[in-house]
Design a protein around this motif. Sequence first.
Motif, PDB file in Angstrom:
ATOM      1  N   ALA A  44      -3.942   2.187  -8.777  1.00  0.00           N
ATOM      2  CA  ALA A  44      -3.563   1.263 -10.096  1.00  0.00           C
ATOM      3  C   ALA A  44      -4.792   0.938 -10.684  1.00  0.00           C
ATOM      4  N   ASP A  45      -5.650   0.338 -10.105  1.00  0.00           N
ATOM      5  CA  ASP A  45      -6.933   0.075 -10.414  1.00  0.00           C
ATOM      6  C   ASP A  45      -7.983   0.946 -11.071  1.00  0.00           C
ATOM      7  N   ARG A  46      -8.232   2.135 -10.241  1.00  0.00           N
ATOM      8  CA  ARG A  46      -9.225   3.044 -10.669  1.00  0.00           C
ATOM      9  C   ARG A  46      -8.684   4.512 -10.842  1.00  0.00           C
ATOM     10  N   PRO A  92      -3.171  -0.128  -4.318  1.00  0.00           N
ATOM     11  CA  PRO A  92      -3.642  -0.737  -5.424  1.00  0.00           C
ATOM     12  C   PRO A  92      -5.031   0.025  -5.906  1.00  0.00           C
ATOM     13  N   VAL A  93      -5.685   0.649  -5.086  1.00  0.00           N
ATOM     14  CA  VAL A  93      -6.922   1.360  -5.772  1.00  0.00           C
ATOM     15  C   VAL A  93      -6.307   2.329  -6.806  1.00  0.00           C
ATOM     16  N   ALA A 133     -11.084   6.606  -1.731  1.00  0.00           N
ATOM     17  CA  ALA A 133     -10.653   5.411  -0.621  1.00  0.00           C
ATOM     18  C   ALA A 133     -10.029   5.758   0.355  1.00  0.00           C
ATOM     19  N   ARG A 148       0.917  -0.996   0.045  1.00  0.00           N
ATOM     20  CA  ARG A 148      -0.054   0.169  -0.206  1.00  0.00           C
ATOM     21  C   ARG A 148       0.916   1.380  -0.036  1.00  0.00           C
ATOM     22  N   ALA A 167     -10.534   7.965  -7.467  1.00  0.00           N
ATOM     23  CA  ALA A 167     -11.054   6.806  -6.445  1.00  0.00           C
ATOM     24  C   ALA A 167     -10.081   6.373  -5.522  1.00  0.00           C
TER      25      ALA A 167
END
Lengths: 212, 404
Positions: free
Chosen positions: B283-285, B280-281, B293, B275, B289
């Motif tokens: 990279a994902d979104r 991760p969020v 988060a 983290r 986002a």
Amino acid sequence: MRVLIVEDQALLRDGLTRMLTAYGMDVATTPADGTGLAERIVAQQPDIAVVDVRLPPTFTDEGLRAAVAARRAVPGLPILVLSQYVERLYARELLADGASAVGYLLKDRVADVRQFIDAVGRVAAGATVMDPDVIARLLHRPDTLATLTTREGDVLRLMAEGHSNAAIAARIAVTEKSVSNLINSLFAKLGLPPSADHHRRVLAVLSYLDHA
Amino acid sequence: MRELGWLATGAAIGGPAPLLLALVALALPASLAGGFGLAVFAGVVWMCRRLAGVQRRRAAAVLGCPVPSPYRQPPSGSWARLRTVLGDPGTWRDLAWLACQFIVGLGSLVLCVGLWLGAAQCVTAPVLRVLLPEPTGFDPAVLEWTGRSGPLTWILVPVGIGLAALAYLLPRHLVRGQARLAAILLGPTTAARLSARVDGLTATRTAAVDASASELRRIERDLHDGAQARLVALAMNLGVAEDVIDTDPAGAKALLVEARAGAGVALTELRDLVRGIHPPVLADRGLAAAVEALALNSAFRVGLDLRLHRRLAAPVEAAAYFAIAEAVTNAIRHSGGRQVNVTLVDTEKTLHITVYDGRGGADPSRGTGLLGIQRRLSAFDGTLRISSPSGGPTTLDMRLPCAS
């Protein structure tokens, strides 16, 4: 019970298969690829699908998106989403359709075999199971800590994990009656509407987290 | 009229040019002989820079963009200072500008005033002819040219109107012309600008390299002291359990329980480490986002206004995310979690980030947090502005170029 496993890491997929088979479940697999995954889950009609969040082709959140899409096609299709990390943002997306029979757990939880099997069974039976980490922050807030007793904190956590009153009572060694009293008092303290339905209770706690 | 005033001041600024240039011409040879020439030269340079400074500000106001001053930083010690001033192209460009300004400034003013006077005479020519029927000692020029002929003076009326229009329109162009001249001669040369840019880039690159090196050291230390040590203990527990499982099943079971708990802690540490490296969020979104988060995971309520609906380049997203995370952590620590707000606005070219908290008195020089934010942003030509009056509120205003 027929379990569909969607996991791209071979080690974990084999481990899960072995574990679930050992507990008498019928395990099926499908290619762990986000493309067309939702359709494949729906087509296989499993009693529950266990889906990893991070899958090919982009290794981001394909599993989560597929779970949401599959449940949009078949509301209440039981899906347990496993992830290397839990995000409340994602928990909210999974619960957004308002249907129950959904779970969101850290991959680490497979280490506690009995609890994990229990969680799989409960989601398949229609419960809503959230990882303790999802509400962990709430329990660390100074203002919440000040309002809730330790007992009420435990009850809140177990409730978010999708346990029934009876299961909570067994876990913290009190009567079912006092569990329901504890729930009433903590809902009153957090200003949430009382509800007997387990799924509604999880939603209430999470929506409290979003707006607190 | 405002333009005429501007031109008049411009002419006044160029006015001392002959005197100053003559003094330079005299002072330079004189300075070879002794100190007096040097004093005169220093005086001229000082005067020149003052005049150039005034013109720079005026030009900046006209052009709507700043005209930076190009002078080299003078070192201490009067000899070194003199050498710097003599070697500074800015000094000589100032003198060149002053000479041009004298000519252009005076010329512009004379031209404009002349045009207005000419226009006035032409338009009033028929009236003047009636008022002054006989030649006098101070005849207006129009009457002399036309020889007091009726039709000719009437023809001059439209000419006068044309001149008036010209006199009305010309000054604004002259003003812009003079401002451009100042921007060209008084601003830094392209070479100077590039050299300043190279200095800036060298500094931010060094900071970025240092930061990534220390980040790698931290990750190495965390892995070594955390997960790796726990896995060693885990392997040891399993080894002992394997040895004693036949003779002491209860003891072996206890060791296995311990091993599982250790594995859980190692996993948690690895997750936290990941983290910290790249959430991760994010990279994902993407950034919006990830900030959402971040707010959800925060122990306190964080108000959000996110107006960003596209993915940015990954390094820019990471820099913005960690700058916001740092600022939010600071704001919560600083204000005790009251009234922390994050705004994110995408204006196509720039990402505007504001982090607000209700308390005041943040000290930019204290605390590595703000320096860290500054460092992260400057690697992408971003900027950080802090406003924190003692009574509050504190606002961190960050800008990050993000053109795609």
